[in-house]
Design an enzyme around this catalytic site. Structure first.
Site, PDB file in Angstrom:
ATOM      1  N   SER A 144      36.259  25.962  46.389  1.00 36.96           N
ATOM      2  CA  SER A 144      37.195  25.520  47.453  1.00 36.96           C
ATOM      3  C   SER A 144      36.670  24.212  48.011  1.00 36.96           C
ATOM      4  CB  SER A 144      37.245  26.560  48.573  1.00 36.96           C
ATOM      5  OG  SER A 144      37.881  26.015  49.716  1.00 36.96           O
ATOM      6  N   TYR A 157      32.768  32.288  54.129  1.00 40.35           N
ATOM      7  CA  TYR A 157      33.527  31.728  52.988  1.00 40.35           C
ATOM      8  C   TYR A 157      32.905  30.397  52.566  1.00 40.35           C
ATOM      9  CZ  TYR A 157      37.658  30.081  50.372  1.00 40.35           C
ATOM     10  OH  TYR A 157      38.521  29.609  49.403  1.00 40.35           O
ATOM     11  N   LYS A 161      31.035  29.935  48.913  1.00 42.81           N
ATOM     12  CA  LYS A 161      31.681  29.041  47.944  1.00 42.81           C
ATOM     13  C   LYS A 161      30.748  27.878  47.578  1.00 42.81           C
ATOM     14  CE  LYS A 161      35.862  30.829  47.227  1.00 42.81           C
ATOM     15  NZ  LYS A 161      36.441  31.130  45.917  1.00 42.81           N
TER      16      LYS A 161
HETATM   17  P1  NDP Z   1      45.336  35.502  46.324  1.00 47.21           P
HETATM   18  O1  NDP Z   1      44.946  36.295  47.515  1.00 47.21           O
HETATM   19  O2  NDP Z   1      46.741  35.062  46.167  1.00 47.21           O
HETATM   20  O3  NDP Z   1      44.890  36.287  45.002  1.00 47.21           O
HETATM   21  C1  NDP Z   1      43.596  36.770  44.874  1.00 47.21           C
HETATM   22  C2  NDP Z   1      43.438  37.435  43.529  1.00 47.21           C
HETATM   23  O4  NDP Z   1      42.103  37.919  43.409  1.00 47.21           O
HETATM   24  C3  NDP Z   1      44.354  38.633  43.347  1.00 47.21           C
HETATM   25  O5  NDP Z   1      44.688  38.769  41.994  1.00 47.21           O
HETATM   26  C4  NDP Z   1      43.464  39.787  43.800  1.00 47.21           C
HETATM   27  O6  NDP Z   1      43.933  41.000  43.257  1.00 47.21           O
HETATM   28  C5  NDP Z   1      42.136  39.332  43.217  1.00 47.21           C
HETATM   29  N1  NDP Z   1      40.954  39.886  43.889  1.00 47.21           N
HETATM   30  C6  NDP Z   1      40.592  39.747  45.185  1.00 47.21           C
HETATM   31  N2  NDP Z   1      39.452  40.414  45.428  1.00 47.21           N
HETATM   32  C7  NDP Z   1      39.090  40.991  44.252  1.00 47.21           C
HETATM   33  C8  NDP Z   1      38.021  41.818  43.868  1.00 47.21           C
HETATM   34  N3  NDP Z   1      37.077  42.208  44.732  1.00 47.21           N
HETATM   35  N4  NDP Z   1      37.942  42.234  42.579  1.00 47.21           N
HETATM   36  C9  NDP Z   1      38.896  41.850  41.682  1.00 47.21           C
HETATM   37  N5  NDP Z   1      39.934  41.067  41.995  1.00 47.21           N
HETATM   38  C10 NDP Z   1      40.038  40.649  43.271  1.00 47.21           C
HETATM   39  O7  NDP Z   1      44.340  34.234  46.302  1.00 47.21           O
HETATM   40  P2  NDP Z   1      44.591  32.712  45.907  1.00 47.21           P
HETATM   41  O8  NDP Z   1      45.351  32.611  44.645  1.00 47.21           O
HETATM   42  O9  NDP Z   1      45.042  31.997  47.117  1.00 47.21           O
HETATM   43  O10 NDP Z   1      43.073  32.263  45.687  1.00 47.21           O
HETATM   44  C11 NDP Z   1      42.425  32.394  44.443  1.00 47.21           C
HETATM   45  C12 NDP Z   1      41.081  31.702  44.572  1.00 47.21           C
HETATM   46  O11 NDP Z   1      41.289  30.340  44.958  1.00 47.21           O
HETATM   47  C13 NDP Z   1      40.149  32.299  45.626  1.00 47.21           C
HETATM   48  O12 NDP Z   1      38.840  32.340  45.141  1.00 47.21           O
HETATM   49  C14 NDP Z   1      40.271  31.344  46.795  1.00 47.21           C
HETATM   50  O13 NDP Z   1      39.107  31.324  47.574  1.00 47.21           O
HETATM   51  C15 NDP Z   1      40.482  30.022  46.073  1.00 47.21           C
HETATM   52  N6  NDP Z   1      41.146  29.011  46.887  1.00 47.21           N
HETATM   53  C16 NDP Z   1      42.439  29.208  47.330  1.00 47.21           C
HETATM   54  C17 NDP Z   1      43.066  28.236  48.074  1.00 47.21           C
HETATM   55  C18 NDP Z   1      44.475  28.387  48.560  1.00 47.21           C
HETATM   56  O14 NDP Z   1      44.937  27.538  49.375  1.00 47.21           O
HETATM   57  N7  NDP Z   1      45.224  29.391  48.148  1.00 47.21           N
HETATM   58  C19 NDP Z   1      42.375  26.983  48.422  1.00 47.21           C
HETATM   59  C20 NDP Z   1      41.033  26.885  47.899  1.00 47.21           C
HETATM   60  C21 NDP Z   1      40.462  27.863  47.163  1.00 47.21           C
HETATM   61  P3  NDP Z   1      43.667  42.424  44.017  1.00 47.21           P
HETATM   62  O15 NDP Z   1      43.961  42.213  45.461  1.00 47.21           O
HETATM   63  O16 NDP Z   1      44.591  43.374  43.328  1.00 47.21           O
HETATM   64  O17 NDP Z   1      42.238  42.743  43.753  1.00 47.21           O
END
Ligand code: NDP
Length: 261
Positions: A144, A157, A161
């Site tokens: 991030s 976070y 990260k």
């Molecule tokens: P979402 O919340 O939309 O999706 C997260 C995904 O990760 C889901 O598929 C969720 O599925 C899975 N997940 C979460 N925790 C676990 C776990 N413990 N084990 C397995 N799977 C897990 O997130 P985003 O798409 O927004 O973000 C994805 C990545 O990008 C993250 O690492 C985030 O920090 C990073 N990011 C996002 C930004 C944004 O603006 N959206 C900006 C910068 C970085 P489930 O809940 O079923 O486990």
């Protein structure tokens, strides 16, 4: 442009919604077979079926919590069972936090360390050997912008990260002789369903779009969110041979939000 990715195998953690799903779809469009990982089994199964049908590839869903050693083992085992190993690993599963350093307890720090850092360590330990056997590979870490430009309300976070970014560099150094490239992508604001849900909770059905625009205005630069697809395009390129000289680096895809060079 042929990215030469057809019939490769990619493991995408958090590949069931948001950025991870968009990356999975982008890879599938290039003919990559997939292992999609998330904790919610129904959502993972559903995503795998839909992506496989839409792009005519093979997609396997693994319901696992990558914040645990057992969950990572399940991903490694399941990938080997389904495909014999992986060519691409996208460490994407993660989530924001919300705390002060004064109030957050050890358990919260430990959880995010396990989710953002140990998942990458454990999956590398299990899947990189299969990449070596297959003649090479790519590991991408989705960190991030907060890894270098912290937001005040989520120190855990930001810190975990930043650690992921450093882990990525170390892994890159360790496998540079094995034709395995390892990089980090630092996104800015990406409009995932979760952002919309939170915005609706804060500002309601009528106000959520204006609320998100305020967030984007505050970030500056392009003053807008990226779509997950915009970010996914970058990931897909980084997985391809077109990025063959890139390893051990961090790439910002943040619409100009980063305030330093
Ligand atoms: P979402 O919340 O939309 O999706 C997260 C995904 O990760 C889901 O598929 C969720 O599925 C899975 N997940 C979460 N925790 C676990 C776990 N413990 N084990 C397995 N799977 C897990 O997130 P985003 O798409 O927004 O973000 C994805 C990545 O990008 C993250 O690492 C985030 O920090 C990073 N990011 C996002 C930004 C944004 O603006 N959206 C900006 C910068 C970085 P489930 O809940 O079923 O486990």
């Amino acid at each position: 442009m042929d990215l030469n990715l057809r019939d490769k195998v990619a493991v995408v953690t958090g590949g069931t919604v948001g950025i991870g799903l968009a990356v999975a779809q982008g890879l599938a469009a290039e003919g990559v077979n997939l292992v999609l990982v998330g904790r919610d089994k129904e959502r993972a199964d559903d995503a795998a079926v839909r992506v496989a049908q839409e792009f005519d590839i093979i997609a396997t869903a693994i319901a696992a919590d990558v914040a645990t050693a057992e969950g990572c083992d399940a991903v490694i085992y399941g990938t080997k069972q389904a495909f014999g190993g992986a060519d691409i690993l996208i460490n994407n599963a993660g989530t924001g936090s919300n705390e002060t350093i004064a109030e957050a307890d050890d358990a919260k720090w430990q959880y995010y360390w396990d989710l953002h850092v140990m998942a990458a360590v454990r999956l590398a330990r299990g899947l990189v050997p299969t990449m070596k056997t297959r003649g090479g590979g790519v590991v991408l870490h989705n960190a991030s912008i907060c890894a270098v430009q912290p937001l005040w309300y989520e120190p855990i976070y930001n810190t975990t990260k930043a650690a992921l970014m450093m882990f990525s560099k170390n892994l890159a150094n360790e496998v540079v002789g094995d034709n395995i490239r390892v990089n980090t992508v630092n996104p800015g604001l990406v409009l995932t369903p979760d952002w919309i849900k939170t915005a609706k909770q804060i500002a309601g059905e009528d106000g959520w779009e204006a609320h998100l625009q305020e967030v984007a205005n505050e970030a500056g630069g392009m003053k807008r969110f990226a779509s997950p697809e915009e970010l996914a395009n970058f990931f897909v390129f980084m997985c391809s041979d077109k990025a063959s000289y890139s390893t051990g680096s961090t790439y910002f895809v943040d619409g100009g939000w980063l305030q330093t060079v």
